[in-house]
Design an enzyme around this catalytic site. Structure first.
Site, PDB file in Angstrom:
ATOM      1  N   HIS A 160      -7.805   1.604  -5.374  1.00  0.00           N
ATOM      2  CA  HIS A 160      -9.166   1.717  -5.892  1.00  0.00           C
ATOM      3  C   HIS A 160      -9.157   1.368  -7.362  1.00  0.00           C
ATOM      4  O   HIS A 160      -8.185   1.674  -8.065  1.00  0.00           O
ATOM      5  CB  HIS A 160      -9.697   3.148  -5.696  1.00  0.00           C
ATOM      6  N   ASP A 214     -12.334   4.533   2.799  1.00  0.00           N
ATOM      7  CA  ASP A 214     -12.480   3.631   3.936  1.00  0.00           C
ATOM      8  C   ASP A 214     -11.321   3.697   4.913  1.00  0.00           C
ATOM      9  O   ASP A 214     -11.407   3.191   6.024  1.00  0.00           O
ATOM     10  CB  ASP A 214     -12.633   2.192   3.434  1.00  0.00           C
TER      11      ASP A 214
END
Ligand code: CMC
Length: 428
Positions: free
Chosen positions: A305, A363
């Site tokens: 991320h 996710d």
């Protein structure tokens, strides 16, 4: 903490003010830099640039903290509901009972879409990606609600915000129904927001859809987790497009476009596809090897991320919801979950991932969960976008109430040719 810093360019010195945040890094204010020095700053990908000020959402990526208006995501996911969280994000405070009833009632009043919108769907081939449909139909709302499109009117802005939160799930369920060849299901305002969405997606005229409370609670959590994430790519896109004072439906449609990409909202679809491709726990080392190979562009989807350099706090909540949903859907021994758990274990102990601070993001588990709920992979980004509509619309509202708001117009480092004369085609 100093309130200014000094920039030295050659033998000249320039003072730059430092602006303080409540928490998180302070910023060097460079708004006057070009005027005073003739220099721009260069920061592709905005890795060191705060594009705006905001009091909606805060992330501490090193500590794995996510706050909506100061409230930790763990508490909201556990104790709040999506509509209450939407109110919080938009208005800044949790609603009292009366405020909540007024707000949720107003959202319910707007759940239907104009009948003419149905005909837009027929223009798409069956099997069209529902996100492709959403880009168009959300933008098409501009043609129907011109009465609330004046972005400079606070009252019209509020109506648009409520319309958007109410209508996007209806449009999303219609996109899903169209893609599988089933009739559209009208909203049922007897149901709450999440139940209504599940009903519009899964009920058919032939028999009544029975809402499973575990599924509906898990989807509520998923929506809360996805509702906002400060200046991510799609929210920044919404802010940038809205800065031209375009109508809100056009701005939100640009958010859908940005979110669709596999590095952003398309990652849950990509993560599930990756788990299916891995196919078996014994194949994991081969994929880990590929993810680490600089010559191979394969990446572990659902890992890494831009902001979180520790475990994504949303991923922890998501992992728990995933187990609950798999349990009720009779898939607790699901092969994909086994692969995901093993992949996570191996990656978290591998030097490559540890040194680059690559942890599972939201996710990684959301794809498996949504899949077990009965949503096809093509709907994953749509579900993310339905939830994120709340964040987009909150940032959109904040932007218009900010006196410092102006047309967003980044500059560039030009590396092309200098001025030159046109050469006739016969001489080239
Ligand atoms: N698998 C393997 N290597 C990775 C991965 C990954 N998933 N993510 C980053 N790296 C490596 C990358 O190759 C680079 O290595 P090097 O320094 O040797 O060149 C290093 O880590 C830094 O990567 P980056 O691309 O410069 O970092 P970024 O901050 O630009 O990327 C990211 C963030 C999310 C785009 C990236 O981690 C990624 O592509 N992840 C997979 C896609 C994904 O899961 N996206 C969902 C993000 S969460 C949902 C949301 O909030 O929108």
């Amino acid at each position: 903490m100093p309130d200014k810093c000094t920039l030295h360019i050659g033998d000249k010195k320039f003072d730059l003010p430092i602006r303080k945040g409540t928490v998180g890094p302070n910023v060097i204010d460079i708004t006057e830099l070009y005027k005073n020095t003739g220099y721009f700053t260069f920061d592709p990908g905005f890795t060191s640039t705060a594009s705006c000020k905001s009091d909606i959402c805060f992330i501490d990526g090193d500590k794995g903290i996510l706050l909506y208006r100061g409230y930790p995501i763990e508490q909201l996911a556990d104790k709040s509901n999506f509509i209450e969280t939407a109110y919080l994000l938009i208005k800044g405070e949790l609603p009292n009972r009366q405020q909540f009833q007024e707000f949720s009632g107003a959202i319910k009043n707007h759940t239907m879409v104009h009948e003419q919108i149905r005909s837009f769907y027929n223009g798409f081939r069956r099997g069209a990606h529902p996100m492709a449909i959403m880009l168009s139909v959300v933008g098409a709302l501009s043609a129907f609600y011109a009465d609330s499109a004046n972005v400079n009117d606070a009252n019209e802005r509020e109506i648009s915000q409520r319309r958007m939160i109410a209508k996007v799930p209806t449009l999303a369920a219609m996109a899903y129904k169209y893609s599988i060849g089933q009739p559209f299901v009208y909203p049922d305002n007897e149901l709450d927001y999440i139940e209504n969405f599940l009903n519009m997606c899964f009920s058919v005229p032939a028999f009544k859809y029975k809402i499973n409370q575990t599924i509906s609670h898990a989807l509520e959590k998923i929506f809360i987790l996805h509702a906002d994430h400060e200046q991510n790519a799609s929210t920044s896109t919404v802010r940038l497009s809205a800065s031209s004072a375009v109508n809100p439906f056009a701005s939100i449609s640009s958010g859908f476009s940005s979110l669709w990409g596999p590095l952003h909202g398309g990652a849950n679809e990509a993560a599930l596809k990756m788990l299916k491709t891995i196919g078996n726990v014994k194949n994991i080392p081969e994929f880990i090897k590929r993810a680490k190979d600089p010559k191979d562009n394969f990446r572990l989807m659902g890992f890494g991320h831009r902001v979180y350099k520790s475990y994504d706090p949303r991923a922890k909540i998501m992992q728990k919801a995933c187990h609950e949903v798999l349990e009720v859907s009779g898939k607790k021994n699901d092969d994909l979950l086994k692969i995901a758990l093993e992949l996570e274990k191996i990656a978290l102990n591998d030097d490559y991932f540890v040194s680059k601070k690559l942890y599972p993001n939201i996710d990684f588990y959301s794809g498996i969960t949504l899949n077990a709920m009965g949503f096809p992979t093509e709907m994953f980004a749509v579900l993310f976008a339905v939830a994120r509509t709340v964040g987009w619309i909150a940032h959109w509202g904040e932007m218009y109430s900010d006196p410092e708001n102006k047309l967003n117009r980044p500059r560039q480092l030009y590396i092309g040719k200098d001025k030159r004369d046109f050469i006739d085609i016969s001489k080239r």
